[in-house]
Design a protein around this motif. Structure first.
Motif, mmCIF file in Angstrom:
data_model
loop_
_atom_site.group_PDB
_atom_site.id
_atom_site.type_symbol
_atom_site.label_atom_id
_atom_site.label_comp_id
_atom_site.label_asym_id
_atom_site.label_seq_id
_atom_site.Cartn_x
_atom_site.Cartn_y
_atom_site.Cartn_z
ATOM 1 N N ILE A 4 14.585 -47.849 -4.817
ATOM 2 C CA ILE A 4 14.492 -48.828 -3.744
ATOM 3 C C ILE A 4 15.899 -49.135 -3.238
ATOM 4 O O ILE A 4 16.820 -49.349 -4.026
ATOM 5 C CB ILE A 4 13.810 -50.123 -4.234
ATOM 6 N N CYS A 5 16.044 -49.153 -1.927
ATOM 7 C CA CYS A 5 17.324 -49.490 -1.307
ATOM 8 C C CYS A 5 17.638 -50.956 -1.577
ATOM 9 O O CYS A 5 16.776 -51.823 -1.403
ATOM 10 C CB CYS A 5 17.250 -49.215 0.190
ATOM 11 N N GLU A 6 18.869 -51.251 -1.993
ATOM 12 C CA GLU A 6 19.249 -52.623 -2.340
ATOM 13 C C GLU A 6 19.444 -53.514 -1.119
ATOM 14 O O GLU A 6 19.385 -54.738 -1.228
ATOM 15 C CB GLU A 6 20.532 -52.624 -3.169
ATOM 16 N N LEU A 33 18.633 -42.098 -1.388
ATOM 17 C CA LEU A 33 19.523 -43.138 -1.890
ATOM 18 C C LEU A 33 20.884 -42.563 -2.266
ATOM 19 O O LEU A 33 20.973 -41.483 -2.852
ATOM 20 C CB LEU A 33 18.912 -43.832 -3.104
ATOM 21 N N GLN A 34 21.928 -43.306 -1.930
ATOM 22 C CA GLN A 34 23.295 -42.916 -2.234
ATOM 23 C C GLN A 34 23.999 -44.096 -2.903
ATOM 24 O O GLN A 34 23.748 -45.251 -2.556
ATOM 25 C CB GLN A 34 24.062 -42.549 -0.955
ATOM 26 N N ASN A 35 24.874 -43.797 -3.848
ATOM 27 C CA ASN A 35 25.720 -44.829 -4.452
ATOM 28 C C ASN A 35 26.947 -44.990 -3.564
ATOM 29 O O ASN A 35 27.708 -44.038 -3.382
ATOM 30 C CB ASN A 35 26.140 -44.428 -5.864
ATOM 31 N N VAL A 36 27.119 -46.174 -2.991
ATOM 32 C CA VAL A 36 28.222 -46.409 -2.066
ATOM 33 C C VAL A 36 28.973 -47.672 -2.455
ATOM 34 O O VAL A 36 28.436 -48.560 -3.111
ATOM 35 C CB VAL A 36 27.741 -46.542 -0.605
ATOM 36 N N THR A 37 30.216 -47.747 -2.037
ATOM 37 C CA THR A 37 31.034 -48.936 -2.202
ATOM 38 C C THR A 37 31.293 -49.499 -0.814
ATOM 39 O O THR A 37 31.894 -48.822 0.024
ATOM 40 C CB THR A 37 32.362 -48.595 -2.899
ATOM 41 N N LEU A 38 30.820 -50.711 -0.569
ATOM 42 C CA LEU A 38 30.986 -51.347 0.733
ATOM 43 C C LEU A 38 31.978 -52.488 0.618
ATOM 44 O O LEU A 38 31.977 -53.236 -0.360
ATOM 45 C CB LEU A 38 29.643 -51.868 1.244
ATOM 46 N N MET A 39 32.804 -52.636 1.637
ATOM 47 C CA MET A 39 33.869 -53.637 1.640
ATOM 48 C C MET A 39 33.419 -54.888 2.387
ATOM 49 O O MET A 39 32.884 -54.807 3.477
ATOM 50 C CB MET A 39 35.108 -53.038 2.311
ATOM 51 N N SER A 40 33.624 -56.041 1.761
ATOM 52 C CA SER A 40 33.380 -57.318 2.417
ATOM 53 C C SER A 40 34.713 -57.826 2.955
ATOM 54 O O SER A 40 35.670 -58.005 2.195
ATOM 55 C CB SER A 40 32.803 -58.318 1.427
ATOM 56 N N ARG A 50 23.310 -49.306 -4.226
ATOM 57 C CA ARG A 50 22.516 -48.080 -4.117
ATOM 58 C C ARG A 50 21.700 -48.225 -2.838
ATOM 59 O O ARG A 50 20.711 -48.953 -2.787
ATOM 60 C CB ARG A 50 21.608 -47.937 -5.333
ATOM 61 N N VAL A 51 22.141 -47.531 -1.790
ATOM 62 C CA VAL A 51 21.637 -47.756 -0.441
ATOM 63 C C VAL A 51 21.050 -46.475 0.129
ATOM 64 O O VAL A 51 21.586 -45.385 -0.107
ATOM 65 C CB VAL A 51 22.782 -48.258 0.474
ATOM 66 N N SER A 52 19.968 -46.603 0.903
ATOM 67 C CA SER A 52 19.430 -45.449 1.616
ATOM 68 C C SER A 52 20.368 -45.111 2.771
ATOM 69 O O SER A 52 21.107 -45.969 3.265
ATOM 70 C CB SER A 52 18.030 -45.751 2.151
ATOM 71 N N THR A 53 20.334 -43.862 3.200
ATOM 72 C CA THR A 53 21.204 -43.450 4.302
ATOM 73 C C THR A 53 20.816 -44.187 5.585
ATOM 74 O O THR A 53 21.677 -44.519 6.395
ATOM 75 C CB THR A 53 21.131 -41.936 4.521
ATOM 76 N N HIS A 54 19.538 -44.477 5.745
ATOM 77 C CA HIS A 54 19.092 -45.272 6.899
ATOM 78 C C HIS A 54 19.685 -46.677 6.837
ATOM 79 O O HIS A 54 20.142 -47.223 7.851
ATOM 80 C CB HIS A 54 17.567 -45.330 6.916
ATOM 81 N N GLY A 55 19.696 -47.267 5.644
ATOM 82 C CA GLY A 55 20.270 -48.599 5.476
ATOM 83 C C GLY A 55 21.767 -48.621 5.721
ATOM 84 O O GLY A 55 22.300 -49.579 6.287
#
Length: 94
Positions: A4-6, A33-40, A50-55
């Motif tokens: 599930i996309c977070e 699903l891909q493990n990504v690091t997102l910056m705030s 853990r986010v879907s590519t669509h997300g």
């Protein structure tokens, strides 16, 4: 671990494999699903999701992780994303 996309809550879907003879058998469509690091930017930190590519495309379209979390309802977000959202709301209030 569930698939599930977070950030969007997108999960698996169920459908059929359909043969040439029109026989139908159950199958599962899993999100990419891909493990990504997102910056705030407001918290000046990075977070792993853990986010879907669509997300991921949706987050970029809205203008980043901060805007996405503030606009998305709590029911779609995972526990990890809710924690980050609470930190954002506190930082915005201060």
């Amino acid at each position: 671990m569930s698939r599930i996309c977070e950030l969007t809550g997108k999960g698996r879907q169920v459908g059929h494999n359909v043969s040439h003879a029109n026989n139908k058998t159950k199958r599962v469509f899993l999100p990419n699903l891909q493990n990504v690091t997102l910056m705030s930017e407001k918290l000046d930190r990075s977070f792993k999701f853990r986010v879907s590519t669509h997300g991921l495309r949706s987050v970029e379209h809205v203008g980043g992780l901060d805007n996405w979390l503030l606009k998305t309802s709590d029911t779609k977000l995972s526990a990890n994303a809710l924690k980050v959202k609470r930190e954002l709301v506190k930082a915005q209030a201060a």
